[in-house]
Scaffold this motif. Structure first.
Motif, mmCIF file in Angstrom:
data_model
loop_
_atom_site.group_PDB
_atom_site.id
_atom_site.type_symbol
_atom_site.label_atom_id
_atom_site.label_comp_id
_atom_site.label_asym_id
_atom_site.label_seq_id
_atom_site.Cartn_x
_atom_site.Cartn_y
_atom_site.Cartn_z
ATOM 1 N N ARG A 1 0.816 -1.218 0.000
ATOM 2 C CA ARG A 1 0.000 0.000 0.000
ATOM 3 C C ARG A 1 0.847 1.266 0.000
ATOM 4 O O ARG A 1 0.356 2.341 -0.330
ATOM 5 C CB ARG A 1 -0.938 0.002 1.200
ATOM 6 N N ILE B 1 -4.412 -8.049 -1.748
ATOM 7 C CA ILE B 1 -4.004 -6.646 -1.720
ATOM 8 C C ILE B 1 -3.779 -6.120 -3.130
ATOM 9 O O ILE B 1 -4.125 -4.965 -3.442
ATOM 10 C CB ILE B 1 -2.746 -6.432 -0.846
ATOM 11 N N LEU C 1 -5.631 -2.924 -4.814
ATOM 12 C CA LEU C 1 -4.920 -1.758 -5.341
ATOM 13 C C LEU C 1 -5.283 -1.494 -6.799
ATOM 14 O O LEU C 1 -5.393 -0.342 -7.213
ATOM 15 C CB LEU C 1 -3.416 -1.960 -5.181
ATOM 16 N N ASP D 1 -8.528 0.187 -6.835
ATOM 17 C CA ASP D 1 -8.408 1.557 -6.325
ATOM 18 C C ASP D 1 -7.709 2.489 -7.308
ATOM 19 O O ASP D 1 -7.572 3.676 -7.058
ATOM 20 C CB ASP D 1 -7.639 1.538 -4.997
#
Length: 253
Positions: free
Chosen positions: A51, A79, A83, A86
């Motif tokens: 992140r 994850i 990402l 996002d």
């Protein structure tokens, strides 16, 4: 401001044909604009904060390299999917392009599982697709590179490709398209390295990283970037890049 962080996935195992040049290109294009940057490597077993990255890059590798990273990549699949959703900009070349799909079936019939970010799967074929390649893309214009792969990738219906093939093979020897584009993730077979000869793609990734950083409020005024104008041009550098690009266009398959 906090440096823009470029995260390289598995550079020890997935760095064929000079793919590390993509990282170097992004690093230098930030430095030349006065924007601070740091490069972080992630290899199997590392405890990396994904992140914290602003851009994630990955390169190509042989079947053995893909097998070596498979477990670690799968362990970070949640994850990475988060990402991508996002909007984090990513560039995955060849082997990692395949592994961001659902799976890769090797010539021996072994299944190398992917993380399923790209709705596609890859199958090894007898024919090796190798040589100079040219694409057309509505946003980037002409893109040049070099492909060298026996795995052929088949996108699910409706998945946006990276470009339409004008010279070369692309994802496979039938569809006439190359790569995949999901959110701000670009997957492609283009080596070369890709970004030095296609600076418009490099600046797309950098712009998306800076835009994403601005949304979080962690973007000060920079000499080389503003929300109104984007990245400042690198006139002299890009003249050299254009010359390399034009030279590549003159080459036959």
């Amino acid at each position: 401001m906090k440096p823009i962080q470029i995260l390289q996935l598995y550079p020890k195992d997935m760095n064929l044909y000079g793919d590390w040049g993509n990282t170097l290109t992004l690093q230098k294009r930030l430095e030349w604009r006065g924007i601070p940057v740091e490069v972080v490597d992630h290899n199997p077993g590392d405890s990396t904060d994904f992140r914290a990255a602003d851009i994630i890059l990955g390169g190509g590798g042989q079947d053995a390299g893909q097998a070596a990273i498979q477990a670690d990549l799968l362990a970070h699949s949640e994850i990475l999917r988060e990402l991508v959703a996002d909007g984090m900009p990513m560039l995955m070349i060849c082997g990692l392009y395949q592994m961001f799909g659902r799976r890769f079936l090797t010539g021996e019939g072994t299944e190398i599982r992917g993380i399923g970010v790209i709705p596609a799967e890859t199958r090894a074929m007898e024919a090796r697709l190798i040589g100079n390649i040219t694409l057309e893309n509505a946003e980037f214009g002409t893109i040049v590179g070099y492909e060298n792969h026996s795995g052929q990738t088949f996108l699910d219906a409706g998945v946006k490709p990276f470009g339409t093939v004008k010279l070369g093979a692309g994802n496979n020897d039938a569809d006439g398209v190359e790569g995949a584009w999901v959110k701000n993730l670009i997957g492609t077979y283009l080596h070369g390295a890709l970004l030095p000869r296609n600076p418009q793609v490099a600046d797309y990734l950098l712009s998306k990283a800076l835009e994403r950083r601005a949304v979080t409020g962690d973007l000060d005024e920079l000499e080389g970037y503003s929300a109104e104008t984007g990245l400042l041009p690198l006139t002299e550098v890009d003249q050299i890049a254009r010359s390399a690009h034009e030279d590549a266009l003159k080459r036959s398959r």
